[in-house]
Every structure is written in structure tokens, then in C-alpha cells.
Design an enzyme around this catalytic site. Structure first.
Site, PDB file in Angstrom:
ATOM      1  N   HIS B  84      55.814 -10.945  79.701  1.00 33.70           N
ATOM      2  CA  HIS B  84      55.154  -9.641  79.463  1.00 33.70           C
ATOM      3  C   HIS B  84      53.572  -9.704  80.108  1.00 33.70           C
ATOM      4  O   HIS B  84      52.836 -10.674  79.981  1.00 33.70           O
ATOM      5  CB  HIS B  84      55.218  -9.401  78.017  1.00 33.70           C
ATOM      6  CG  HIS B  84      54.455 -10.237  77.065  1.00 33.70           C
ATOM      7  ND1 HIS B  84      53.040  -9.891  76.679  1.00 33.70           N
ATOM      8  CD2 HIS B  84      54.880 -11.247  76.698  1.00 33.70           C
ATOM      9  CE1 HIS B  84      52.565 -10.739  75.669  1.00 33.70           C
ATOM     10  NE2 HIS B  84      53.782 -11.674  75.716  1.00 33.70           N
ATOM     11  N   ASP B 193      48.883 -15.831  76.498  1.00 30.81           N
ATOM     12  CA  ASP B 193      50.213 -15.316  76.072  1.00 30.81           C
ATOM     13  C   ASP B 193      50.034 -13.821  76.530  1.00 30.81           C
ATOM     14  O   ASP B 193      49.356 -13.028  75.995  1.00 30.81           O
ATOM     15  CB  ASP B 193      49.911 -15.343  74.586  1.00 30.81           C
ATOM     16  CG  ASP B 193      51.194 -14.586  73.945  1.00 30.81           C
ATOM     17  OD1 ASP B 193      52.011 -13.885  74.518  1.00 30.81           O
ATOM     18  OD2 ASP B 193      51.250 -14.051  72.597  1.00 30.81           O
ATOM     19  N   GLU B 221      54.720  -5.650  75.065  1.00 26.42           N
ATOM     20  CA  GLU B 221      55.419  -6.677  74.408  1.00 26.42           C
ATOM     21  C   GLU B 221      54.826  -6.739  73.166  1.00 26.42           C
ATOM     22  O   GLU B 221      55.351  -6.736  71.653  1.00 26.42           O
ATOM     23  CB  GLU B 221      55.508  -7.934  74.909  1.00 26.42           C
ATOM     24  CG  GLU B 221      56.470  -9.027  74.426  1.00 26.42           C
ATOM     25  CD  GLU B 221      55.754 -10.023  73.483  1.00 26.42           C
ATOM     26  OE1 GLU B 221      56.608 -10.721  72.887  1.00 26.42           O
ATOM     27  OE2 GLU B 221      54.659  -9.708  73.049  1.00 26.42           O
ATOM     28  N   GLU B 222      53.263  -6.877  73.048  1.00 23.96           N
ATOM     29  CA  GLU B 222      52.784  -7.182  71.814  1.00 23.96           C
ATOM     30  C   GLU B 222      52.884  -6.007  70.638  1.00 23.96           C
ATOM     31  O   GLU B 222      52.257  -6.319  69.528  1.00 23.96           O
ATOM     32  CB  GLU B 222      51.102  -7.378  72.034  1.00 23.96           C
ATOM     33  CG  GLU B 222      50.859  -8.618  73.005  1.00 23.96           C
ATOM     34  CD  GLU B 222      51.227  -9.944  72.281  1.00 23.96           C
ATOM     35  OE1 GLU B 222      51.528  -9.973  70.968  1.00 23.96           O
ATOM     36  OE2 GLU B 222      50.971 -11.136  73.014  1.00 23.96           O
ATOM     37  N   HIS B 332      45.880 -15.587  71.036  1.00 24.61           N
ATOM     38  CA  HIS B 332      45.526 -14.211  70.484  1.00 24.61           C
ATOM     39  C   HIS B 332      44.219 -14.474  70.068  1.00 24.61           C
ATOM     40  O   HIS B 332      43.437 -13.771  69.121  1.00 24.61           O
ATOM     41  CB  HIS B 332      46.436 -13.770  69.185  1.00 24.61           C
ATOM     42  CG  HIS B 332      47.766 -13.320  69.711  1.00 24.61           C
ATOM     43  ND1 HIS B 332      48.544 -12.586  68.865  1.00 24.61           N
ATOM     44  CD2 HIS B 332      48.412 -13.560  70.904  1.00 24.61           C
ATOM     45  CE1 HIS B 332      49.567 -12.156  69.576  1.00 24.61           C
ATOM     46  NE2 HIS B 332      49.572 -12.939  70.564  1.00 24.61           N
TER      47      HIS B 332
END
Lengths: 362, 362
Positions: B84, B193, B221-222, B332
Site C-alpha cells: 500500500h 509502513d 489501506e490505513e 506510524h
């Protein structure tokens, strides 16, 4: 009560209850069902682990499902010095229900779920408070990652999955076991498939995988089978239903009018009601707000599938065990048999069938 | 044939680019430019995901197909590889009279890390800091509580709403103000990520793969695995491998078992998370290939997180799916760490797994 159906269930249910099959690892129960249903149709398996039995003989496409997974646990972490493990719960068991449970892995190893948490309310327990004791001592750590098919000892390894080590007992008219949800449904469906003579539907029976993780098997099975009508067989606990509905153990098959995210389709309800008249089984209604079954996922598949959900009433024990009345189970099976042999009516409009004929699905 | 080299140059560019969920265009343009000459077809789907088809070595180039799987046959199964493009961040949702900006988070950022953090906002990359109350205004209570999102504001140095509105607009995204750097063996940057997964995927297709591949760089995606849900349905692959950056679990005082997976410990393979029971056969292929090639691997802690694989697995009639991740510390957050060896080993593992799948997949 038809003694043939009752006797069939009496002999097949215990093996299904004790078969290995936590969510995502339904290997044992799939094998048991294949054995049980040999000669009744064509088997196939799909990417999620569903077992399909196709007994198609023309007519509208009817999908009948019962999920075959039962709650289990997965090892999340192993203490290298003691061999004791932490675990995550797969499926709808509360941590408190699992305390003291014996779990069984696919290769037959067993372990006991323990907690050193005392005091407080049971409801406060979460999976982090549980440990798994397999009695094997030191762990071999990450070894298994390097040799998936290599020899494995008695040690617990991260990622190992276990189901409840079930000990079914018969208390008078009641079955008492841990995996009744939904091995009872599997047994009822299997007995009906074995008993059914020529069906007027193009029947696909699916023993669905990973239901306890959010109807994952039913989602893909419904997409693949593209049914015109669907029936879901599942266990429903009386404590989950509206008290006013009077849903109770021993009062016959339940017909779900409403569940969380699901309203039954009138055509499908009518089919079940007609079948109940033919089979001379009673029906009681199930209305529940916060619990559901695979019916929701199937009802919403593609452009929508007329779906009904037939419930086997069960009582909780507060621990691992559930209680199901043997007569309810027999009647659910007889009801399914009647559905299979009914003449289709109203279901499967010509336009839908024509469309399928043109476009190559799958 | 040996696996392609991991493209660190691309990781650096991707990490520095802005691409909060729903605003992935900068990242998409970088990837498209990097892979354009290596793929047979390249398109952006309706949601914004970048989709490329690559025929295997020795086969005719893949043709653009609006829908459906690449043709199967002797060339092995059609694999969807997915990473992603989006990262977590914030969004401006109101401008106060005094020029301060109210923000919402996009994706899961821990509010505890936000106070005093610098963000870059909108296309002009305007800098703003998450305001901090001065010490003399703090009460004892304030010191002990985490400031909720509603009370946080971004200060871009504007003193009126008009002044602020010249710099930023409602709906502008903000990303951590952080630049990719090499700190010894460690690489530091934001959005590993899943920019590391994006770079692993782009690296893999520098050579024609052993089997037909559709590469998907997915969006959103998140915020609920949205881009991959749509892409999987369209690509309709035979199997899927999702490439991720996942959280390393190391913490001071924690045992080795508690803190898995480790940065530098090799590719991380998922057994189970909240979205997925990884396909057992695919995981077997991955672990067998790893053992054969002496690539160290580790298991992701079961039960935590969720990835695009969860949605891909449930697409259509079901898709066998697995996840290979690079373990990153402090994901994150503005300064994530990864070990480049893990990125190269992920390329190696997936490349050789694709080779194995050509022969070993039914």
C-alpha cells in the site's frame, strides 16, 4: 420422532464434535464430513477452506450452509525458560469461559488453559491473562520457521492452533458438549443430505470455514456458488434472543426473522414454512439483535440472495459447554430433508437463470 | 536465477514523499516513473491504485485486460503482489479565528506522540507544530493525561483565519516532517509502513518474474483496506502475497520471545492477524524456500494488526493469501527504523517463492 434420523444423528454427532477444526484449520472436521457424505455428491474445497458438496440435479440453485469451525486458540508467544505459552482466542469464546479448558492441537497434543489471576470479576479477564500449559518444558524457539514440515516435538510453537478437546455427553434428552456450535448444524445437514432422495433443486451444500472470524468462508462460498436461494443452519443460544420471543430449547427448529444485520427474505421463509408443514415439525421464531450467523454475509452476496436461517436452539452453561435437545436436532435435520425434496416455487426467476447461462461465471 | 537487488534509492524517495490515505498521487507518480519500463501494462484504477501486469520470462508480454485473470497454463499461477502507498497522517478540518488549525488523524497515530510534533501540510508543504501549553499554564491533571485529538491544534505561525487560509485549506493533509537518513546499518525515515513494501515490490519486478504477476500499489489501506478490496476483485488472481512494513516488538527489558519480530531478524511471515488466517500452503512454500535458501525468517505475533491480505483473501470466491513484512521499529511515527538486510531478504524470499510456485502450485 423418526427413529432413523435420530439414530443417524446419535451415531454421527460425537465424531463431528471431537473432530479437529478451529477457525482456519478445519482439517479434521472436513475429513470427517467427507467420510460421512461419501457417495452423496461431488466434493470440492476452496481457498478459504470451505468444503463444497455439489448434488446438482437441475432446478434453481440452492445453497445450504453450516459452518464447521469451532472456537479455538492460537499460541502467540512461548516462554523459552518454562515452555508455557500465551495465547490468542480464535472465535467467539470469552477468556473466562476458557479457564481450565483442555485444548487439542492437530497432531493430538493437548494443553490446559490456565490463569494466575485470582479475584476480580470473570468478565474482567482478557486473553492476556491466560496461559497455556503443555507440560513440555523448554521451547525450541524459532526452529519451526526454518523447517515447516520438519519433525516437531511436544513443544508449543508460536502459531500453533488448537481447538477445544471436546467430551460430548448425553444428559437425558440433552446433548452437552463444547463444539455443538456448529457441529450440531453440520450433523443435521449431513444426516439430511444422506437421507435425501432426489432433490428438485440444484443443491450446493457448503460446510463453511472461518465463520467465527467473521463469516469469511460464507462470504466467498456464496460468491462462488451464486445461489438463487440460500438456507443457513446454525446454533443459536437462547440468551441471545429477545426474551419476549420465547425462543427455547426443546421447542423445535428456530426460524430467524431477524439477526444482527440480517432480515430473512419472504421467499426463503415461505420455503422453510412449507417444508415444516410437509415434515410435520414445529417451528419457533428467533429474533436477536446483537448476534448473527453466516446468513448476513450470504444475504448480501453479489446482488443479494434470498436467505433464511434455521436455528438449533441451545443453552449456555457459562463455561465451555452448551446444551442442545436431541429432538430439536432431529427435527432440524428432518426440516432440511423436506426442503431438499420440496418442489421449488417462486424461487429462481427465469431472468436470473438466463443470465447465468450466458455469462461464464468463475 | 538470483533475485533482483533491493532499490534503496526508491525507498528513500518514497519515504520522503507525502501520501496520506486518499492523497497518494505523489507516491504513485514516483512508483510509476520507476517501474514504467519494467512492466507490460500500467494503469491507475478507479480508486487510485496503481496496477501493473508483467508476463513471466519467455512469455509474450501481458496484455491489458479490463477484467479477469491473466491466462493460466504452463506458466504457473497468476500472483497478485500488493503493497500500500498510503501512510498515516493528519488532515486539517477547521481553521480557527486566531489562525490555529484543528486536525483529525487519518489512520492510527498514537495521540501521545503528537504534542510538539512538526507536520508538513498540503501541496506547499507548509510547516506547522502541534501546539504545546507552556509549563506555567499546565495543571497537575494536564501533565498526567493524553491530550485528545479534539483539543490538539496545529500552529503555522498565522494569527488570523485569513492569514492561515492563504497557506492551507480545509482538507489539506499533513505528514511528519522527517527526512530519510542512513544511521549505520539502520535506515531512518517516515512511512516505512508501507513504502518499504512498495520498494520491495518495485524491486521484484526489475526482472521478468518466474510466473505471471500483477503488481498492485494500493490506496487507503490505513483507513480500512479499501484500495486492495477493489483491486483484488478486478485482478482476480490465483494467489496473493502482500508486502508490508510491520511493527518490530523490541522493548527494553523484554525477552526475545516477547519482543518478536525483530528488526534485522529477516522477513516476517504472518500466521494470523485480525483480518486474515494466512493460507497454510503458501506459508509452507515461503518457509520451505527460506530454509532451502538459508534466508532467516520470523513469525509475526499472531492476533495483532491487519493488512490488505484480509480483503484480498475474501475477494470473489476466495484467494489464498500470505503476508511478508519488513519489521520496522517505531512505525506510524516520524522516525521509523529498518534494517536494509531485511528489505533485500524480503525480495529474495518472495522471488524464490515465485520460482517455487511455478512448479509447486496446483
Amino acid at each position: 420422532m423418526s427413529s432413523a434420523t435420530a439414530a443417524s444423528l446419535q451415531s454421527t454427532l460425537p465424531a463431528l464434535l471431537t473432530a479437529y477444526g478451529p477457525p482456519g484449520r478445519e482439517t479434521g472436521v472436513r475429513q470427517a464430513l467427507r467420510r460421512l457424505l461419501r457417495g452423496t455428491g461431488t466434493f470440492s474445497e476452496d481457498a478459504i477452506g470451505n468444503l463444497h458438496l455439489h448434488a446438482g440435479r437441475g432446478g434453481p440453485r440452492l445453497l445450504i450452509t453450516a459452518h464447521m469451525d469451532a472456537p479455538g486458540i492460537i499460541v502467540t508467544k512461548v516462554d523459552s525458560s518454562t515452555g508455557a505459552a500465551r495465547l490468542g482466542i480464535l472465535g467467539g469464546r470469552r477468556a473466562a469461559e476458557l479457564v481450565g479448558a483442555t485444548v487439542r492441537f492437530e497432531d493430538g497434543r493437548v494443553a490446559v488453559v490456565t490463569t494466575d489471576r485470582t479475584g476480580g470479576k470473570d468478565g474482567d479477564l482478557d486473553a492476556d491473562a491466560l496461559s497455556l500449559e503443555g507440560g513440555a518444558g523448554k521451547s525450541s524457539g524459532r526452529k519451526r520457521a526454518a523447517s515447516a514440515n520438519g519433525a516437531r516435538g511436544a513443544r508449543l510453537e508460536v502459531g500453533d492452533v488448537a481447538g477445544m478437546d471436546d467430551r460430548p455427553t448425553r444428559l437425558g434428552d440433552l446433548w452437552c458438549a463444547a463444539n455443538l456450535d456448529n457441529r450440531a448444524g453440520c450433523a443435521a445437514l449431513a444426516a439430511a443430505l444422506r437421507a435425501a432422495r432426489r432433490s428438485r433443486f440444484d443443491v450446493t451444500a457448503v460446510f463453511a470455514a472461518q465463520s467465527d472470524l467473521g463469516s469469511r468462508g460464507a462470504t466467498t462460498a456464496a460468491f462462488g456458488a451464486e445461489p438463487e436461494l440460500a438456507i443457513v443452519i446454525d446454533v443459536a443460544h437462547v440468551g441471545d434472543s429477545k426474551e419476549t420471543s420465547g425462543f427455547a430449547v426443546g421447542k423445535g427448529p428456530g426460524l430467524a426473522l431477524k439477526e444482527s444485520g440480517f432480515l430473512a427474505h419472504p421467499d426463503a421463509l415461505e420455503l422453510v414454512r412449507r417444508a415444516a408443514r410437509v415434515a410435520k415439525t414445529p417451528l419457533q421464531y428467533l429474533i436477536r439483535e446483537n448476534e448473527g450467523s453466516d446468513a448476513r454475509a450470504i444475504r448480501m452476496s453479489r446482488s443479494g440472495v434470498p436467505t433464511a436461517m434455521i436455528a438449533i436452539p441451545a443453552r449456555r452453561s457459562g463455561g465451555l459447554w452448551s446444551l442442545v435437545h436431541a429432538d430439536d436436532l432431529t427435527q432440524v435435520s428432518q426440516l432440511i430433508s423436506a426442503i431438499l425434496t420440496l418442489a421449488p416455487k417462486g424461487a429462481g426467476s427465469p431472468s436470473r437463470r438466463a443470465r447465468r447461462g450466458k455469462g461464464g461465471r468463475r | 536465477m538470483s533475485a533482483p537487488r533491493f532499490r534503496e534509492d526508491l525507498l528513500e524517495a518514497l519515504s520522503n514523499a507525502s501520501g496520506v490515505s486518499g492523497g497518494e498521487s505523489e507516491v504513485r507518480a514516483l512508483i510509476a516513473a520507476a517501474v514504467r519500463d519494467q512492466v507490460d501494462t500500467l494503469e491507475v484504477d478507479a480508486m487510485g491504485s496503481l496496477v501493473a501486469r508483467i508476463a513471466p520470462a519467455g512469455a509474450a508480454p501481458a496484455k491489458h485486460r479490463a477484467n479477469g485473470a491473466a491466462p493460466r497454463g504452463r506458466r504457473g499461477p497468476h500472483a497478485m503482489l500488493c503493497a500500500h502507498m498510503d501512510e498515516v497522517g493528519v488532515m486539517v478540518h477547521a481553521i480557527e479565528k486566531d489562525g490555529r488549525l484543528r486536525i483529525r488523524r487519518v489512520g492510527g497515530i498514537d495521540p501521545r506522540i503528537l504534542i510538539g510534533q512538526v507536520f508538513r501540510l498540503g501541496p506547499k508543504r507548509v510547516a506547522g507544530v502541534v501546539g504545546v501549553l507552556p509549563a506555567h499554564l499546565l495543571t497537575k491533571e494536564d501533565e498526567e493525561k493524553v491530550v485528545p485529538y479534539e483539543d490538539l491544534y496545529l500552529d503555522i505561525g498565522a494569527s488570523t483565519r485569513e492569514e492561515a487560509a492563504k497557506q492551507v485549506s480545509i482538507g489539506d493533509y499533513g505528514v511528519f516532517d522527517s527526512v530519510y537518513e542512513s544511521w549505520g546499518r539502520v535506515r531512518k525515515g517516515k512511512a516505512f509502513d508501507d513504502r518499504v513494501g512498495c520498494a520491495v515490490l518495485a524491486s521484484l519486478i526489475q526482472e521478468r518474474p518466474p510466473i505471471p504477476v500483477t503488481a498492485v500499489w494500493s490506496v487507503q489501506e490505513e483507513i480500512g483496506l479499501r484500495g486492495a478490496t477493489a483491486a483484488a476483485r478486478r485482478v482476480a488472481p490465483d494467489l496473493a502475497i502482500v508486502l508490508e512494513g510491520t511493527a518490530a516488538g523490541e522493548a527494553p527489558g523484554a525477552t526475545a520471545e516477547e519482543s518478536a519480530p525483530h528488526m534485522g531478524g529477516g522477513p516476517t511471515i504472518t500466521i494470523q492477524d485480525r483480518s486474515l488466517m494466512a493460507d497454510v500452503r503458501l506459508n509452507d512454500v515461503l518457509t520451505r524456500v527460506a530454509a532451502r535458501r538459508k534466508i532467516p525468517t520470523q513469525w509475526k505475533r499472531p492476533g495483532v494488526g491487519g493488512t490488505d491480505a484480509g480483503k484480498i483473501a475474501l475477494s470473489g470466491a476466495g484467494v489464498p493469501s500470505a503476508v511478508v513484512s519488513v519489521a520496522c521499529r517505531y512505525i506510524h511515527a516520524p522516525a521509523a527504523y529498518l534494517d536494509l538486510r531485511d528489505a533485500q531478504r524480503s525480495v529474495d524470499l518472495v522471488w524464490h517463492a515465485l520460482e517455487a510456485l511455478r512448479k509447486e502450485w496446483p
